[in-house]
Design an enzyme around this catalytic site. Structure first.
Site, mmCIF file in Angstrom:
data_model
loop_
_atom_site.group_PDB
_atom_site.id
_atom_site.type_symbol
_atom_site.label_atom_id
_atom_site.label_comp_id
_atom_site.label_asym_id
_atom_site.label_seq_id
_atom_site.Cartn_x
_atom_site.Cartn_y
_atom_site.Cartn_z
ATOM 1 N N ASP A 185 0.843 -1.190 0.000
ATOM 2 C CA ASP A 185 0.000 0.000 0.000
ATOM 3 C C ASP A 185 0.882 1.245 0.000
ATOM 4 O OD1 ASP A 185 -1.946 2.009 0.554
ATOM 5 O OD2 ASP A 185 -3.227 0.480 1.426
ATOM 6 N N HIS A 269 -8.441 -1.465 -9.305
ATOM 7 C CA HIS A 269 -8.307 -0.340 -8.387
ATOM 8 C C HIS A 269 -7.301 0.689 -8.908
ATOM 9 C CE1 HIS A 269 -7.923 1.808 -4.577
ATOM 10 N NE2 HIS A 269 -6.618 1.601 -4.606
#
Length: 346
Positions: A185, A269
């Site tokens: 992330d 995403h």
């Protein structure tokens, strides 16, 4: 509050505010040496800026724990001077290793062109986890230090609104941490040079967007590894784009196979979040995981950017096309202006 200058502030619809949009904060603190930094290198090292212009905790290399606090001023904006003066003393005396405190002003206190984020399709926001007059991001490598500092920030002029702790799972030094879905992330976060263009305003300020995102970790884990990668748009093992390369490479969302199919699926995403859809504009993601029980785990999304309108555009795309939305639920939200350190603590 911030004194008027000729510099306006970007609004959430992308227009630019002008005129007396800033109000002088205060000259409340003495002895607080705010450490500014000038870069957000992908290596995680903080730049050498020592002029105190920029608040720490933005491009500072991520510490292992975070605590975000939200407060309302009970007596209104006129009491901001008193509160920040008290906080200056607390933070100047705090010697916790690696601790940074980053202070933001909510829409009621910030420049008058800053507004709350608009509603997005699919939001399930809890009002008790949203907004606030003052936001404080505390980060350190010792979670107990955050708790101690937060206790000392209590003030009779403040009413606590919400708080959210976060953590980074164990990861090698200098590498991008993984979230609770098992993916890295923060891959391809902006470089130092890109932060100068897309994160920092010319005066040393920036904006902070906070989202508390509950993740359906167990449901996502039931997908095959290949399907997980298609939903995210990056490889799980190393964070690289699906067609190869390095973790810090941007995904070429327009790349196709020899048969004319997009390599990055249309619902991925990373496609919805791609800077290529915003003229290259970027936000600096400084996310942490949270775990408030087996049924409430997720992402404490923290993003710094020059214009909150960028987040609005990206989030609208995600709500419309991001397959990861099936596994996430936005439950908390806030936006704040992060003033230059020299104006906050002058």
């Amino acid at each position: 509050m911030l004194k008027a200058t000729n510099a306006g502030f970007d609004t959430l619809d992308g227009s630019s505010g002008t005129g007396p949009a800033r109000r002088t904060l205060l000259a409340a603190a003495t002895g607080l040496a705010a450490t500014g930094c000038t870069a957000a290198p992908r290596s995680g090292r903080e730049g050498p800026g020592a002029d105190g212009v920029r608040q720490p905790g933005v491009t500072t290399a991520q510490q292992s724990a975070a605590l975000v606090l939200s407060y309302d001023l009970t007596a209104g904006p006129r009491r901001l001077r008193t509160v920040l003066g008290a906080w200056a003393g607390v933070l100047a005396a705090d010697r916790a290793p690696s601790l940074t405190a980053t202070v933001g002003l909510g829409p009621r206190l910030a420049p008058n062109t800053l507004r709350e984020l608009p509603p997005f399709p699919g939001d399930r926001l809890d009002p008790a986890r949203c907004g606030g007059d003052l936001l404080v991001q505390l980060c350190a490598d010792d979670p107990d230090a955050l708790t101690r500092t937060a206790a000392r920030l209590a003030h009779p002029e403040l009413r606590p609104r919400w708080r959210q702790p976060g953590f980074l799972p164990p990861h090698p030094t200098g590498s991008v941490p993984r979230n609770l879905l098992g993916f890295k992330d923060g891959s391809a976060n902006p470089t130092a040079e890109e932060c100068e263009r897309w994160v920092w305003r010319p005066d040393g300020g920036t904006f902070l967007v906070v989202r508390r995102i509950r993740l359906r970790v167990d449901d996502f884990a039931r997908l095959t590894p290949r399907r997980q990668e298609e939903v995210i748009g990056r490889r799980r093992a190393d964070g690289a784009p699906l067609d190869g390369g390095r973790e810090d490479d941007d995904v070429d969302i327009f790349a196709k196979t020899p048969h004319g199919r997009y390599i990055t699926p249309l619902g991925a995403h990373v496609r919805a979040a791609s800077p290529r859809l915003d003229g290259g504009a970027r936000m600096l993601r400084r996310g942490y995981s949270y775990d408030d029980g087996p049924d409430d785990r997720g992402l404490l999304f923290l993003a710094y950017l020059r214009d909150p309108a960028l987040f609005v555009r990206v989030q609208r795309r995600m709500a419309a096309q991001d397959e990861l939305s099936r596994f996430s639920e936005h439950q908390g939200s806030a936006v704040a202006y992060v003033p230059p350190a020299k104006e906050l603590w002058a």
